[in-house]
Design a protein around this motif. Structure first.
Motif, PDB file in Angstrom:
ATOM      1  N   ARG A 143       0.828  -1.209   0.000  1.00 41.61           N
ATOM      2  CA  ARG A 143       0.000   0.000   0.000  1.00 41.61           C
ATOM      3  C   ARG A 143       0.860   1.255   0.000  1.00 41.61           C
ATOM      4  O   ARG A 143       0.619   2.184  -0.785  1.00 41.61           O
ATOM      5  CB  ARG A 143      -0.921  -0.004   1.229  1.00 41.61           C
ATOM      6  CG  ARG A 143      -1.784   1.243   1.349  1.00 41.61           C
ATOM      7  CD  ARG A 143      -2.727   1.146   2.523  1.00 41.61           C
ATOM      8  NE  ARG A 143      -3.567   2.341   2.619  1.00 41.61           N
ATOM      9  CZ  ARG A 143      -4.566   2.482   3.478  1.00 41.61           C
ATOM     10  NH1 ARG A 143      -4.869   1.496   4.310  1.00 41.61           N
ATOM     11  NH2 ARG A 143      -5.272   3.597   3.502  1.00 41.61           N
ATOM     12  N   ALA A 144       1.867   1.278   0.868  1.00 42.14           N
ATOM     13  CA  ALA A 144       2.757   2.438   0.928  1.00 42.14           C
ATOM     14  C   ALA A 144       3.474   2.649  -0.395  1.00 42.14           C
ATOM     15  O   ALA A 144       3.542   3.771  -0.919  1.00 42.14           O
ATOM     16  CB  ALA A 144       3.761   2.266   2.068  1.00 42.14           C
ATOM     17  N   ALA A 145       4.018   1.560  -0.956  1.00 42.43           N
ATOM     18  CA  ALA A 145       4.740   1.669  -2.224  1.00 42.43           C
ATOM     19  C   ALA A 145       3.822   2.112  -3.354  1.00 42.43           C
ATOM     20  O   ALA A 145       4.208   2.943  -4.189  1.00 42.43           O
ATOM     21  CB  ALA A 145       5.393   0.327  -2.566  1.00 42.43           C
ATOM     22  N   SER A 146       2.587   1.586  -3.398  1.00 38.79           N
ATOM     23  CA  SER A 146       1.664   1.945  -4.474  1.00 38.79           C
ATOM     24  C   SER A 146       1.252   3.408  -4.403  1.00 38.79           C
ATOM     25  O   SER A 146       1.119   4.073  -5.432  1.00 38.79           O
ATOM     26  CB  SER A 146       0.426   1.044  -4.423  1.00 38.79           C
ATOM     27  OG  SER A 146      -0.329   1.264  -3.240  1.00 38.79           O
ATOM     28  N   VAL A 147       1.064   3.927  -3.199  1.00 34.48           N
ATOM     29  CA  VAL A 147       0.700   5.346  -3.050  1.00 34.48           C
ATOM     30  C   VAL A 147       1.852   6.237  -3.518  1.00 34.48           C
ATOM     31  O   VAL A 147       1.640   7.222  -4.239  1.00 34.48           O
ATOM     32  CB  VAL A 147       0.335   5.656  -1.584  1.00 34.48           C
ATOM     33  CG1 VAL A 147       0.196   7.161  -1.379  1.00 34.48           C
ATOM     34  CG2 VAL A 147      -0.968   4.963  -1.207  1.00 34.48           C
ATOM     35  N   ILE A 148       3.072   5.895  -3.111  1.00 36.57           N
ATOM     36  CA  ILE A 148       4.233   6.693  -3.506  1.00 36.57           C
ATOM     37  C   ILE A 148       4.423   6.661  -5.018  1.00 36.57           C
ATOM     38  O   ILE A 148       4.664   7.692  -5.661  1.00 36.57           O
ATOM     39  CB  ILE A 148       5.491   6.186  -2.789  1.00 36.57           C
ATOM     40  CG1 ILE A 148       5.373   6.439  -1.278  1.00 36.57           C
ATOM     41  CG2 ILE A 148       6.744   6.865  -3.343  1.00 36.57           C
ATOM     42  CD1 ILE A 148       6.485   5.804  -0.459  1.00 36.57           C
TER      43      ILE A 148
END
Length: 433
Positions: A191-196
């Motif tokens: 989730r964190a990687a996809s948002v960034i």
């Protein structure tokens, strides 16, 4: 030369894009740009048609032209030529009586600046390009929010990767409970990687400076939006997976606390389907609806809220189930404490304590704003909602890694053993005087 409307969009697009990102309608800037460019092309075509159908004068004159900004008729040498502000300007209704001017030189050529750029006075048409104090303040606030959640997701990603590495390396930590934790860490990390990544693609698409008309034509083509749409789909899947792995944690804890006989092997496969499979059930219909009904830009604009609820409902459902399980777990723990059952497994209570600190953190803000959607909230309430949503969502992965891994007694004990063994194997490095 780049026309003024495109210059306006180029200057303000980054502000618009970032402002809209936080309100889940990041395509608002895209819509302004797209409409402006389409109107500009219509204005250009009408200008060329008008020039082709007009008779040519005799004698010396400045040639009719379209200078990428306005449509100019034939000019009399030495005269100032005035035309109305172009109708494609986003603020045209406020300056439709204003004029833009060019000068025709005595030699029958338009007056130029620096020998290459046409001289033009379009000040009357550009008054609305000024950014208001309110817009500037909103943009600064949104930039602050962006810094907040970027730091949060980056910190969460680093801590989650470290926690995953610990659970993978140490064999004694391999059990169903930690397997579930590892999947939860993975969902938070994705989730964190996809948002960034999604933010980077959005700003690459809308934050770059355009100088040629061909740049805008390429930017607004459907092919250019594919990468942005893929990132949007992946992000929605990761968010749903994150929510449902938290639901798995809650279900596992509840069964652990109340189950007399608990077969972990029989349920782990079901947990995998629930955590990673359930999001597919909702993301695929949402993706089909966006492609068939709202196939524009990065699929971020929710013109029809019915399509957005395909994603929203399962998130709220998972949050509500988590809260119900939380209430049941509290009831079980309180009853155990009242009965003073000393034989009750201590690790279960420790596990319950850790999870109880996470489930409310996860579910409450979703339920609090269940009816306060982005489209319905305005003013200070909207900023409060955005702040708490971004803060909790971005830093939650870090808190999960700390509570489920770094602060876990079992993990700390295993790390301590490994550290002691390492010191025994490297006495020269650890025991220097």
């Amino acid at each position: 030369m780049m026309n003024a409307a495109i210059a306006f969009c180029s200057l303000k697009l980054q502000q618009l894009a970032w402002t809209c990102i936080f309100f889940s309608i990041q395509s608002c800037a895209a819509k302004i740009l797209e409409k402006t460019f389409q109107d500009w092309m219509r204005y250009r075509d009408e200008c060329y048609k008008k020039m082709a159908n007009s008779p040519y004068p005799t004698g010396l004159y400045c040639n009719r032209t379209f200078d990428m900004y306005a449509c100019w008729p034939d000019g009399t040498p030495g005269a100032t030529i005035n035309v109305s502000c172009p109708f494609y300007l986003p603020w045209f209704e406020k300056c439709n009586m204003a004029l833009v001017s060019r000068k025709c030189g005595h030699n029958g050529h338009w007056v130029m600046v620096n020998g290459s750029q046409p001289w033009r006075d379009c000040s009357q048409c550009e008054d609305e390009m000024e950014v208001t104090i309110e817009e500037e303040g909103t943009w600064k606030l949104m930039v602050g929010f962006r810094v907040l959640y970027t730091v949060g997701y980056s910190l969460s990603l680093l801590s989650l990767l470290s926690a995953l590495l610990i659970l993978i390396i140490f064999r004694k930590l391999r059990c169903t409970r930690n397997y579930i934790h590892a999947n939860l860490f993975s969902s938070f990390g994705l989730r964190a990687a996809s948002v960034i990544v999604k933010d980077a693609l959005v700003m690459k698409r809308w934050g770059m400076e355009m100088t040629q008309v061909s740049d805008w034509e390429t930017l607004l083509s459907s092919e250019a939006a594919i990468g942005c749409r893929v990132a949007q789909v992946v992000m929605q899947y990761c968010i749903l997976a994150n929510h449902y792995w938290f639901l798995v944690e809650a279900v596992y804890l509840y069964k652990l606390l109340i189950g007399a006989v608990f077969s972990e092997k029989n349920y782990y496969t079901c947990y995998l389907y629930l955590g990673w499979g359930t999001p597919v059930v909702f993301v695929v219909p949402w993706m089909a609806a966006k492609y068939l009904k709202e196939n524009a830009e990065c699929w971020a604009l929710n013109e029809n809220m019915a399509y957005w609820w395909i994603i929203r409902i399962p998130i709220l459902l998972a949050s509500l189930i988590n809260l119900v399980i939380l209430m049941r777990i509290l009831k079980v723990i309180l009853s155990k404490l009242r009965a003073n059952q000393k034989g009750y497994a201590d690790y279960k209570l420790r596990l319950a304590k850790a999870t109880l600190t996470l489930i409310p953190l996860f579910g409450i803000h979703e339920v609090v704003f269940i009816f306060a959607t982005d489209e319905q909230t305005t003013g200070i309430l909207r900023y409060i909602k955005v702040f708490f949503t971004l803060f909790l969502s971005s830093f939650q992965g870090f808190l999960v890694a700390v509570l489920y891994c770094f602060a876990n007694k079992e993990v700390k004990s295993e790390l301590k053993k490994k550290w002691q063994l390492w010191k025994l194997d490297h006495p020269a490095l650890c025991c220097t005087r």
